[in-house]
Design an enzyme around this catalytic site. Structure first.
Site, PDB file in Angstrom:
ATOM      1  N   TYR A  66     -33.437  27.340  29.863  1.00 29.20           N
ATOM      2  CA  TYR A  66     -32.477  26.464  29.185  1.00 29.20           C
ATOM      3  C   TYR A  66     -31.092  27.032  29.477  1.00 29.20           C
ATOM      4  O   TYR A  66     -30.810  28.176  29.105  1.00 29.20           O
ATOM      5  CB  TYR A  66     -32.696  26.484  27.674  1.00 29.20           C
ATOM      6  CG  TYR A  66     -33.922  25.723  27.204  1.00 29.20           C
ATOM      7  CD1 TYR A  66     -33.822  24.399  26.799  1.00 29.20           C
ATOM      8  CD2 TYR A  66     -35.168  26.334  27.144  1.00 29.20           C
ATOM      9  CE1 TYR A  66     -34.923  23.699  26.347  1.00 29.20           C
ATOM     10  CE2 TYR A  66     -36.292  25.644  26.698  1.00 29.20           C
ATOM     11  CZ  TYR A  66     -36.161  24.319  26.304  1.00 29.20           C
ATOM     12  OH  TYR A  66     -37.251  23.624  25.857  1.00 29.20           O
TER      13      TYR A  66
ATOM     14  N   LYS B  14     -39.870  18.582  20.885  1.00 26.36           N
ATOM     15  CA  LYS B  14     -40.620  18.461  19.632  1.00 26.36           C
ATOM     16  C   LYS B  14     -41.290  17.100  19.432  1.00 26.36           C
ATOM     17  O   LYS B  14     -42.158  16.954  18.564  1.00 26.36           O
ATOM     18  CB  LYS B  14     -39.665  18.700  18.442  1.00 26.36           C
ATOM     19  CG  LYS B  14     -39.244  20.134  18.305  1.00 26.36           C
ATOM     20  CD  LYS B  14     -40.387  20.989  17.810  1.00 26.36           C
ATOM     21  CE  LYS B  14     -40.192  22.442  18.054  1.00 26.36           C
ATOM     22  NZ  LYS B  14     -41.275  23.108  18.727  1.00 26.36           N
TER      23      LYS B  14
ATOM     24  N   HIS C 107     -47.479  29.538  28.569  1.00 21.91           N
ATOM     25  CA  HIS C 107     -46.241  30.301  28.758  1.00 21.91           C
ATOM     26  C   HIS C 107     -46.035  31.224  27.552  1.00 21.91           C
ATOM     27  O   HIS C 107     -46.219  30.817  26.415  1.00 21.91           O
ATOM     28  CB  HIS C 107     -45.041  29.355  28.873  1.00 21.91           C
ATOM     29  CG  HIS C 107     -44.954  28.667  30.204  1.00 21.91           C
ATOM     30  ND1 HIS C 107     -43.778  28.278  30.768  1.00 21.91           N
ATOM     31  CD2 HIS C 107     -45.918  28.305  31.080  1.00 21.91           C
ATOM     32  CE1 HIS C 107     -44.005  27.704  31.941  1.00 21.91           C
ATOM     33  NE2 HIS C 107     -45.305  27.701  32.152  1.00 21.91           N
TER      34      HIS C 107
HETATM   35  C1  DHB Z   1     -39.653  19.674  28.978  1.00 20.41           C
HETATM   36  C2  DHB Z   1     -38.997  18.781  28.155  1.00 20.41           C
HETATM   37  C3  DHB Z   1     -38.209  19.239  27.141  1.00 20.41           C
HETATM   38  O1  DHB Z   1     -37.586  18.376  26.329  1.00 20.41           O
HETATM   39  C4  DHB Z   1     -38.051  20.600  26.917  1.00 20.41           C
HETATM   40  O2  DHB Z   1     -37.265  21.016  25.904  1.00 20.41           O
HETATM   41  C5  DHB Z   1     -38.700  21.482  27.733  1.00 20.41           C
HETATM   42  C6  DHB Z   1     -39.498  21.021  28.771  1.00 20.41           C
HETATM   43  C7  DHB Z   1     -40.511  19.164  30.070  1.00 20.41           C
HETATM   44  O3  DHB Z   1     -40.570  17.943  30.240  1.00 20.41           O
HETATM   45  O4  DHB Z   1     -41.110  19.970  30.785  1.00 20.41           O
END
Ligand code: DHB
Length: 406
Positions: free
Chosen positions: A200, A296, A72
């Protein structure tokens, strides 16, 4: 039983450490409480930082990730009825890779076993002993029999609820913690992705996140009460909530599909200092955890074991203890920065009980600033793709050769 490095915990941190040590000719044994099947099916996050993906490729365990994972180039922020893109690649020259943590675990288990590595599954009652002596050991029960693994060093990679952190005497460790008054409800959904890039979203009903696992599986999350359980939400209620938080005026809607898994993720920031006591080293969630916003967790574990493998290699190759002595301080600098980033993303994107309309406007203004300012969006992007693993430890050509990369 004797080995050089006894690794307690066969998640990504322990397995990757064992793999990196093998590349340096250092023998290790991994003890894991779960069965191989349970270990390989635990669904966790799925975002690999640039440096994590690179390390897996360089050390020969990135083939399937390169075939099946998705690179991505940006992420989206949604707030106040708008959606803004953060161009990670343009801002940092780096990308992220979407590939489930349990897939990384499967690849590492396969690589260790193919190379003749030892992973002892279903090792119960694990107890690290004599950590301040020159020959620590780990006692455990397997197939109903008590056994002992003697080693030069013990590494604790057994997660937040594991036993190894508790082996640091209370007076020898400081713990820092923040709990968040909400959880994440996560679902896996069969069906095509709703979006090519992660979204998000801040909504006054709470946070929501749209992610993917593959062209056939979506991964969605939304902020829930911390006490909610997987069974607390019916499918209908989940979709109503997801539409309320995510659908936009231009007709974009989240794609519904069959929900094949539900789980609740707890939200906590936690750091234990130091990450070493005598001949015990902690890595990954055993030493620190972050709330999931920004994904993270596994990336921090990867950075820890990379630093540790270098320290152990220095010790075995030339008796140099410098890398091991600096391990905790080196890792903690990065751990605190990732903790700050995860806390900041969490604070900016979630509704907190008792927040009023002013606080909501502050969150919207912050998101608007981040999306509109090159300086602010670069700050988000460089943290998101991953800060340098440890600047003084960036892989040397020598290390790449030792790991068997072409
Ligand atoms: C995913 C999990 C996360 O905590 C995040 O910030 C972005 C993606 C995931 O599981 O795809």
């Amino acid at each position: 039983m004797r080995t050089r490095v006894g690794i307690v915990g066969g998640g990504p941190a322990g397995l990757l450490l064992s793999h990196l040590l093998h590349g340096r000719g250092i023998e290790s044994v991994v003890l894991e409480a779960r069965s191989r099947k349970d270990l390989e099916s635990e669904i966790r996050a799925g975002v690999l930082e640039h440096g994590t993906a690179e390390l897996l490729i360089e050390t020969g365990v990135g083939d399937r990730m390169q075939r099946e994972g998705a690179v991505h180039h940006g992420v989206k922020l949604q707030f106040d009825g708008r959606r803004e893109r953060i161009d990670l690649e343009e801002l940092t020259g780096k990308t992220i890779t979407l590939y489930g943590q349990h897939e990384v675990v499967k690849d590492l288990v396969g690589a260790r076993l193919d190379a003749g590595g030892e992973i002892l599954f279903e090792a119960k009652g694990i107890e690290p002993l004599d950590l301040e002596s020159g020959e620590p050991k780990v006692r455990f029960v397997r197939d109903g029999e008590e056994q002992e693994l003697r080693c030069d060093f013990v590494v604790g990679t057994d997660g937040f609820h594991g036993v190894t952190r508790k082996a640091l005497p209370e007076g020898a460790r400081a713990e820092y913690e923040r709990r968040y008054p909400f959880g994440w409800f996560g679902i896996l959904v069969e069906g095509p992705p709703s979006t090519e890039e992660l979204i998000y979203a801040l909504h006054d009903r709470g946070f929501a996140l749209v992610s993917t696992r593959s062209p056939q599986i979506q991964r969605l999350y939304f902020q829930c009460d911390p006490g909610d359980e997987a069974g607390s939400w019916s499918d209908d209620r989940i979709w109503t909530e997801m539409h309320a938080r995510l659908d936009t005026d231009d007709g974009w809607t989240v794609n519904e599909g069959k929900i094949i898994q539900k789980n609740v993720v707890q939200m906590r920031s936690f750091v234990c200092e130091p990450m070493r006591h005598g001949r015990l080293f902690l890595a990954g969630d055993a030493a620190h955890i972050v709330p999931p916003t920004g994904a993270k967790g596994m990336n921090l574990a990867v950075a820890d074991v990379r630093v540790l493998s270098r320290g152990l290699a220095g010790f075995y190759e030339s008796g140099d203890t410098n890398g091991l002595d600096r391990y905790s301080a080196t890792c903690l600098r990065r751990v605190w920065k990732a903790s700050r980033f995860s806390w900041w993303m969490t604070s900016m994107l979630h509704r907190f009980d008792g927040d009023n309309a002013f606080q909501y406007r502050m969150q919207v203004a912050e998101l608007d600033y981040v999306a509109g300012s090159r300086a602010a969006s670069t700050s988000l992007a460089e943290n998101y793709v991953g800060l340098p693993m440890a600047p003084e430890l960036e892989a040397s050509a020598e290390e790449r050769t030792a790991q068997g990369a072409s």
